[in-house]
Design a protein around this motif. Structure first.
Motif, PDB file in Angstrom:
ATOM      1  N   CYS A   1       0.853  -1.191   0.000  1.00 50.47           N
ATOM      2  CA  CYS A   1       0.000   0.000   0.000  1.00 50.47           C
ATOM      3  C   CYS A   1       0.892   1.245   0.000  1.00 50.47           C
ATOM      4  CB  CYS A   1      -0.902  -0.002   1.231  1.00 50.47           C
ATOM      5  SG  CYS A   1      -1.877   1.512   1.424  1.00 50.47           S
TER       6      CYS A   1
ATOM      7  N   TYR B   1      -6.780  -6.974  -4.519  1.00 52.44           N
ATOM      8  CA  TYR B   1      -7.330  -5.949  -3.635  1.00 52.44           C
ATOM      9  C   TYR B   1      -7.610  -4.650  -4.406  1.00 52.44           C
ATOM     10  CZ  TYR B   1      -6.187  -8.564   0.637  1.00 52.44           C
ATOM     11  OH  TYR B   1      -6.121  -9.499   1.636  1.00 52.44           O
TER      12      TYR B   1
ATOM     13  N   PHE C   1      -8.970  -2.099  -2.269  1.00 48.13           N
ATOM     14  CA  PHE C   1      -8.778  -1.213  -1.123  1.00 48.13           C
ATOM     15  C   PHE C   1      -7.813  -1.870  -0.145  1.00 48.13           C
ATOM     16  CE2 PHE C   1     -12.887  -0.058  -2.833  1.00 48.13           C
ATOM     17  CZ  PHE C   1     -12.892   1.330  -2.774  1.00 48.13           C
ATOM     18  N   CYS C   2      -7.039  -1.058   0.560  1.00 47.70           N
ATOM     19  CA  CYS C   2      -6.110  -1.588   1.556  1.00 47.70           C
ATOM     20  C   CYS C   2      -6.897  -2.058   2.779  1.00 47.70           C
ATOM     21  CB  CYS C   2      -5.109  -0.509   1.958  1.00 47.70           C
ATOM     22  SG  CYS C   2      -4.020  -0.999   3.329  1.00 47.70           S
ATOM     23  N   PRO C   3      -6.721  -3.313   3.229  1.00 51.91           N
ATOM     24  CA  PRO C   3      -7.452  -3.804   4.404  1.00 51.91           C
ATOM     25  C   PRO C   3      -6.974  -3.166   5.709  1.00 51.91           C
ATOM     26  CG  PRO C   3      -5.871  -5.438   3.669  1.00 51.91           C
ATOM     27  CD  PRO C   3      -5.857  -4.355   2.639  1.00 51.91           C
ATOM     28  N   ASN C   4      -5.810  -2.516   5.670  1.00 49.73           N
ATOM     29  CA  ASN C   4      -5.259  -1.918   6.886  1.00 49.73           C
ATOM     30  C   ASN C   4      -5.721  -0.476   7.087  1.00 49.73           C
ATOM     31  OD1 ASN C   4      -3.469  -1.833   9.230  1.00 49.73           O
ATOM     32  ND2 ASN C   4      -2.188  -0.478   7.987  1.00 49.73           N
ATOM     33  N   CYS C   5      -5.588   0.358   6.037  1.00 49.33           N
ATOM     34  CA  CYS C   5      -5.936   1.777   6.187  1.00 49.33           C
ATOM     35  C   CYS C   5      -7.179   2.169   5.405  1.00 49.33           C
ATOM     36  CB  CYS C   5      -4.762   2.671   5.775  1.00 49.33           C
ATOM     37  SG  CYS C   5      -4.392   2.637   4.009  1.00 49.33           S
ATOM     38  N   GLY C   6      -7.670   1.310   4.544  1.00 49.72           N
ATOM     39  CA  GLY C   6      -8.895   1.585   3.803  1.00 49.72           C
ATOM     40  C   GLY C   6      -8.710   2.413   2.548  1.00 49.72           C
ATOM     41  N   ALA C   7      -7.470   2.769   2.213  1.00 49.06           N
ATOM     42  CA  ALA C   7      -7.232   3.604   1.037  1.00 49.06           C
ATOM     43  C   ALA C   7      -7.483   2.826  -0.253  1.00 49.06           C
ATOM     44  CB  ALA C   7      -5.792   4.132   1.050  1.00 49.06           C
ATOM     45  N   ARG C   8      -7.963   3.524  -1.280  1.00 43.07           N
ATOM     46  CA  ARG C   8      -8.164   2.909  -2.591  1.00 43.07           C
ATOM     47  C   ARG C   8      -6.808   2.615  -3.227  1.00 43.07           C
ATOM     48  NH1 ARG C   8     -12.158   2.828  -6.548  1.00 43.07           N
ATOM     49  NH2 ARG C   8     -13.519   4.142  -5.260  1.00 43.07           N
TER      50      ARG C   8
ATOM     51  N   CYS D   1       0.206   3.167   3.678  1.00 44.40           N
ATOM     52  CA  CYS D   1       0.637   2.634   4.970  1.00 44.40           C
ATOM     53  C   CYS D   1       1.666   1.511   4.840  1.00 44.40           C
ATOM     54  CB  CYS D   1      -0.574   2.131   5.765  1.00 44.40           C
ATOM     55  SG  CYS D   1      -1.357   0.659   5.056  1.00 44.40           S
TER      56      CYS D   1
ATOM     57  N   LYS E   1     -20.617   9.707   7.608  1.00 44.99           N
ATOM     58  CA  LYS E   1     -20.421   9.381   6.197  1.00 44.99           C
ATOM     59  C   LYS E   1     -21.518   9.956   5.314  1.00 44.99           C
ATOM     60  CE  LYS E   1     -16.675   6.786   6.374  1.00 44.99           C
ATOM     61  NZ  LYS E   1     -15.443   7.151   5.639  1.00 44.99           N
TER      62      LYS E   1
END
Length: 260
Positions: free
Chosen positions: A3, A14, A16-23, A6, A73
């Motif tokens: 990622c 993937y 999206f990053c499973p750790n920080c949620g970034a695309r 992070c 949101k």
């Protein structure tokens, strides 16, 4: 693959990053992609900006109460909404300075009595427009907290109420202001004075939607609210004038009418 935000190790599938949620972005920026992002953000009827704008127009109590209650949101945050409002106001100021400099009087007739003071005050309004916008928030929030608080919001929560309210008004009136400005500078100056009163009407509309007062209670509270708001507003103007004198921006000579 890691990622880029992070450095978490990612699988190829993937999005999206499973750790920080970034695309996960693996493509370069192009004009076509920028246009798609722009139209998707502003023209998508389900986005947070449109939802917040239409909600503040027809159901302001829903937008505000849900955001203060923890919904994050669904609506645009008050600070993001404020940023858009200030940016649009800044665009208006830019156009005024570039195209109409010296053609508008923001001192309600002082131009005819003292052109030097009028010019100085107009420059201050232009240069510190965003600062004034923020200063109005506690002036409007404190009387509401004291007199219009059936819902028992605390003072910072009422700051949020008026960030949404003033930002909504600024965004709502922006296209009309711009249209009138290009039609007639005289009409724009007059509209500005009318809008100064109408913004209070819109604030009272939002407060009533939030609190749902009975008719007579509403009238009495509105009178107290308007009275304290005017006192605080003129106190603010007095403080600003005092600071201008202390810093040498204004002096007694600049307030004298020109000799005939």
């Amino acid at each position: 693959m890691n990622c880029k935000n992070c450095q978490e190790t990612l699988q190829q599938a993937y999005h999206f990053c499973p750790n920080c949620g970034a695309r996960i972005v693996n493509h370069r920026i192009t004009l076509n992609r920028l246009l798609k992002q722009f139209t998707g953000w502003f023209l998508n009827l389900d986005n947070a900006l449109v939802r917040t704008f239409t909600g503040m127009l027809f159901q302001p109590e829903k937008v505000i109460s849900e955001y203060i209650g923890g919904v994050r949101k669904k609506y645009m945050s008050p600070l993001s909404f404020l940023t858009i409002a200030i940016s649009l106001a800044g665009l208006t100021i830019f156009i005024l300075q570039r195209r109409f400099q010296g053609q508008l009087d923001f001192t309600m007739g002082a131009e005819e009595i003292n052109p030097e003071f009028s010019q100085t005050w107009s420059e201050i309004v232009f240069d510190y427009n965003a600062f004034f916008f923020v200063l109005y928030l506690p002036i409007l929030a404190l009387p509401a907290y004291l007199f219009m608080n059936r819902i028992k919001y605390n003072f910072p929560e009422y700051i949020v109420v008026f960030i949404y309210t003033l930002s909504q008004w600024s965004i709502l009136t922006f296209p009309f202001s711009l249209a009138v400005l290009f039609i007639s500078t005289e009409a724009y100056a007059s509209m500005n004075q009318v809008a100064s009163g109408l913004v209070l009407v819109f604030c009272l509309y939002v407060l009533q939607r939030l609190n749902r007062f009975g008719f007579w209670s509403m009238i009495g509270r509105y009178m107290l609210y308007l009275l304290l708001t005017l006192v605080l507003f003129f106190t603010l103007i007095s403080i600003i004038m005092a600071l201008l004198f202390l810093t040498g921006t204004l002096d007694l000579e600049s307030l004298k009418p020109p000799a005939i």
